[in-house]
Design a protein around this motif. Structure first.
Motif, mmCIF file in Angstrom:
data_model
loop_
_atom_site.group_PDB
_atom_site.id
_atom_site.type_symbol
_atom_site.label_atom_id
_atom_site.label_comp_id
_atom_site.label_asym_id
_atom_site.label_seq_id
_atom_site.Cartn_x
_atom_site.Cartn_y
_atom_site.Cartn_z
ATOM 1 N N GLN A 10 0.829 -1.209 0.000
ATOM 2 C CA GLN A 10 0.000 0.000 0.000
ATOM 3 C C GLN A 10 0.868 1.266 0.000
ATOM 4 O OE1 GLN A 10 -2.391 0.809 3.526
ATOM 5 N NE2 GLN A 10 -4.016 1.603 2.206
ATOM 6 N N ASN A 11 1.900 1.298 0.833
ATOM 7 C CA ASN A 11 2.795 2.458 0.875
ATOM 8 C C ASN A 11 3.486 2.671 -0.466
ATOM 9 O OD1 ASN A 11 2.114 2.814 3.546
ATOM 10 N ND2 ASN A 11 4.026 1.978 4.345
ATOM 11 N N THR A 12 3.899 1.573 -1.088
ATOM 12 C CA THR A 12 4.547 1.655 -2.394
ATOM 13 C C THR A 12 3.593 2.237 -3.427
ATOM 14 O OG1 THR A 12 6.013 -0.192 -1.887
ATOM 15 C CG2 THR A 12 5.664 0.309 -4.219
ATOM 16 N N GLN A 13 2.360 1.773 -3.434
ATOM 17 C CA GLN A 13 1.380 2.298 -4.382
ATOM 18 C C GLN A 13 1.119 3.782 -4.151
ATOM 19 O OE1 GLN A 13 -1.764 -0.606 -3.804
ATOM 20 N NE2 GLN A 13 -1.133 -1.716 -5.632
ATOM 21 N N LYS A 14 1.045 4.193 -2.900
ATOM 22 C CA LYS A 14 0.837 5.612 -2.601
ATOM 23 C C LYS A 14 2.013 6.458 -3.091
ATOM 24 C CE LYS A 14 -2.145 5.064 1.445
ATOM 25 N NZ LYS A 14 -2.224 5.254 2.911
ATOM 26 N N LYS B 78 2.258 9.466 -6.284
ATOM 27 C CA LYS B 78 2.858 10.796 -6.164
ATOM 28 C C LYS B 78 4.003 11.033 -7.150
ATOM 29 C CE LYS B 78 1.730 11.177 -1.282
ATOM 30 N NZ LYS B 78 2.268 11.255 0.076
ATOM 31 N N HIS B 79 4.500 9.975 -7.788
ATOM 32 C CA HIS B 79 5.627 10.102 -8.707
ATOM 33 C C HIS B 79 5.156 10.761 -10.000
ATOM 34 C CE1 HIS B 79 9.009 9.103 -11.258
ATOM 35 N NE2 HIS B 79 9.671 8.717 -10.174
ATOM 36 N N PRO B 80 5.846 11.809 -10.448
ATOM 37 C CA PRO B 80 5.372 12.526 -11.639
ATOM 38 C C PRO B 80 5.390 11.706 -12.932
ATOM 39 C CG PRO B 80 7.516 13.346 -10.939
ATOM 40 C CD PRO B 80 7.044 12.402 -9.877
ATOM 41 N N ASP B 81 6.270 10.726 -13.021
ATOM 42 C CA ASP B 81 6.367 9.933 -14.254
ATOM 43 C C ASP B 81 5.602 8.614 -14.204
ATOM 44 O OD1 ASP B 81 8.053 11.822 -15.454
ATOM 45 O OD2 ASP B 81 9.814 10.933 -14.488
ATOM 46 N N PHE B 82 5.248 8.146 -13.017
ATOM 47 C CA PHE B 82 4.641 6.824 -12.885
ATOM 48 C C PHE B 82 3.354 6.846 -12.066
ATOM 49 C CE2 PHE B 82 9.230 6.043 -13.442
ATOM 50 C CZ PHE B 82 9.176 5.329 -14.630
ATOM 51 N N ASN B 83 2.633 7.957 -12.090
ATOM 52 C CA ASN B 83 1.430 8.056 -11.260
ATOM 53 C C ASN B 83 0.183 7.443 -11.895
ATOM 54 O OD1 ASN B 83 0.992 9.976 -13.206
ATOM 55 N ND2 ASN B 83 0.808 11.692 -11.803
ATOM 56 N N HIS B 84 0.237 7.118 -13.157
ATOM 57 C CA HIS B 84 -0.920 6.493 -13.800
ATOM 58 C C HIS B 84 -1.102 5.077 -13.244
ATOM 59 C CE1 HIS B 84 -3.493 4.692 -16.858
ATOM 60 N NE2 HIS B 84 -3.835 5.937 -17.178
#
Length: 78
Positions: free
Chosen positions: A50-54, A58-64
């Protein structure tokens, strides 16, 4: 269950799998972050996922969701 199921049948308590093919760069970052989360004392495997997904959200390149939503924890979440 694919390779994750084979790992469980071989005796692993849990395994991480993807529900669909993922892009290598996003997968590498996701798994690297997941293992970093698993090193934190007191965090369960489920919390680490869950923390990893959150963090990926928030990552600008991998938030999709295509980058992070495919990963699932199979087996024991402790």
């Amino acid at each position: 269950m694919g390779i994750a199921g084979i790992a469980l049948r071989a005796g692993a308590k849990s395994s991480v799998a993807t529900l669909w093919p993922v892009i290598d760069q996003g997968a590498a970052l996701t798994i690297t972050e997941l293992y970093g989360q698993l090193k934190i004392p007191g965090i369960s495997k489920a919390q680490a996922v869950q923390n990893t997904q959150k963090l990926m959200i928030k990552h600008p390149d991998f938030n999709h969701p295509a980058f992070w939503a495919a990963f699932v924890l199979i087996g024991s979440s402790i």
